[in-house]
Motif scaffolding. Structure first.
Motif, mmCIF file in Angstrom:
data_model
loop_
_atom_site.group_PDB
_atom_site.id
_atom_site.type_symbol
_atom_site.label_atom_id
_atom_site.label_comp_id
_atom_site.label_asym_id
_atom_site.label_seq_id
_atom_site.Cartn_x
_atom_site.Cartn_y
_atom_site.Cartn_z
ATOM 1 N N ARG A 93 0.838 -1.203 0.000
ATOM 2 C CA ARG A 93 0.000 0.000 0.000
ATOM 3 C C ARG A 93 0.872 1.253 0.000
ATOM 4 O O ARG A 93 0.606 2.216 -0.736
ATOM 5 N N ALA A 96 2.412 1.812 -3.383
ATOM 6 C CA ALA A 96 1.432 2.301 -4.361
ATOM 7 C C ALA A 96 1.248 3.802 -4.242
ATOM 8 O O ALA A 96 1.159 4.521 -5.254
ATOM 9 N N ALA A 102 -1.284 1.743 -8.377
ATOM 10 C CA ALA A 102 -1.847 0.771 -7.431
ATOM 11 C C ALA A 102 -1.805 -0.658 -7.945
ATOM 12 O O ALA A 102 -2.426 -1.542 -7.351
ATOM 13 N N LEU A 126 -5.748 -2.227 -4.031
ATOM 14 C CA LEU A 126 -4.697 -2.549 -4.983
ATOM 15 C C LEU A 126 -5.203 -3.541 -6.026
ATOM 16 O O LEU A 126 -6.139 -4.292 -5.800
#
Length: 387
Positions: A93, A96, A102, A126
């Motif tokens: 995360r 990203a 993502a 994601l």
């Protein structure tokens, strides 16, 4: 929901494994609560001052563990997490957000795809893509030529559900370079990174240096109680600490898990190369034993093993193989195999084939190749009596 029958079967297995005079690996969960607590209290002073205060939301022994692992991996910083699932999801995360992409490229047999309930998409938003579906990590050309953009390449070392397989050092460095050419960051799922060094012929820090971040586990190879560490640049780790709190992973006290992890680093980590070497002996003897016993079809995967763990495939139902395994342990005091699992979608197992994972640890070093062949011969007799 775990039924009473399932609990009884588990209790039966644990009783048989614990009583066995010979087994390839003795692991913490085989022991009782009292045994584990007594051992931890007795051994902990060898790795940390018992007069130190307990940790409160980190600090103390937890901070010592984080510094130790960051040093071993050659990373700027590290943060302790209650689970590897949480550590890895947060790492992906964070990357990203930093890359602005993502999409995570990983293997369809990787842990987030098979064992986390779709959490990367459901929790963090994601998206995942797969440069290859072959039972190995992607190669450099597959990453370089993959038609869709991605911000992070995640490599599971070793790839457990494909048989604990690893690429060569040259293949690993090439695939990392291919990701760099695409301006992607590289994250290692190193839950079992500890035992990869013999295969690559490199120190842990040199392996970890290929990646932007690495997650490692403490209960799989090091026999810790629980817990994991995410290591990487200090800025990433500090951001991950914020997300750890948001995910509910900022536990009040974690000293038992941290102490057991330190014990694993002191005791098990130096022994892993010997386990890896002996796993090759065990795997070869298993194959010889099945062939001599006239088993119509079998597979040891990979052969030779890349780490101290590998798979065995047999053309029987999982229930039959489970019963044969536990009867052999109960009646002969020899635990050769533990749990068996039937093939399902995504596992790559042919219909009618079941698989088990074999781990060779300290107890397994006592087995000669002839011991393994003898145990296989006995196991096959149990199978034939049940099939």
């Amino acid at each position: 929901m775990v039924t009473m029958d399932e609990q009884e079967r588990r209790r039966r297995r644990l009783t048989a494994w614990r009583a066995s005079r010979r087994t390839l690996a003795r692991v913490g969960p085989d022991g009782t609560l009292g045994e584990r607590l007594t051992a931890l209290a007795a051994d902990a002073p060898s790795v940390h001052d018992p007069e130190d205060w307990t940790d409160v939301y980190g600090g103390g022994v937890v901070a010592d563990l984080e510094r130790r692992v960051a040093g071993l991996l050659g990373m700027e910083a590290a943060a302790f997490f209650p689970t590897g699932t949480m550590a890895q999801q947060i790492a992906l995360r964070c990357w990203a957000g930093r890359t602005g992409d993502a999409t995570v490229a990983l293997h369809p047999l990787s842990h987030p795809e098979l064992h986390e309930g779709g959490a990367l998409g459901a929790v963090s938003g994601l998206r995942t893509v797969h440069p290859t579906s072959e039972p190995r990590l992607p190669g450099a050309e597959e990453v370089r030529e993959f038609p869709e953009p991605f911000g992070t390449l995640m490599l599971e070392l070793p790839l457990r559900d494909a048989g604990f397989v690893l690429p060569s050092w040259e293949e690993l460095t090439a695939v990392v370079e291919a990701a760099r050419e695409r301006d992607a960051v590289v994250h290692f799922d190193g839950a079992r990174l500890w035992e990869c060094a013999p295969h690559f012929g490199r120190e842990l820090s040199e392996i970890a240096a290929l990646a932007d971040s690495v997650y490692v586990s403490f209960y799989k190879s090091l026999d810790g109680l629980s817990g994991a560490v995410l290591a990487g640049p200090s800025t990433l780790v500090e951001e991950a600490r914020v997300w750890r709190h948001r995910y509910g992973g900022q536990l009040f006290q974690q000293y038992p898990a941290a102490l057991s992890a330190l014990l694993g680093l002191e005791r098990e980590l130096p022994r892993l190369p010997s386990y890896v070497a002996h796993a090759k002996v065990v795997a070869g003897a298993l194959a010889e034993g099945f062939a001599a016993a006239g088993v119509p079809w079998f597979r040891v995967r990979p052969e030779p093993p890349h780490t101290h763990q590998f798979q065995v495939w047999l053309p029987y139902g999982a229930d039959v193989l489970d019963e044969a395994s536990v009867r052999q342990a109960e009646e002969t005091g020899v635990t050769l195999f533990r749990r068996w699992f039937a093939g399902s979608a995504g596992t790559g197992l042919p219909p009618g084939v079941s698989c088990t994972e074999v781990t060779v640890a300290g107890a397994g070093l006592e087995w000669s190749a002839e011991d393994v062949r003898d145990a296989v011969r006995g196991f096959v007799e149990y199978v034939r009596g049940l099939a």
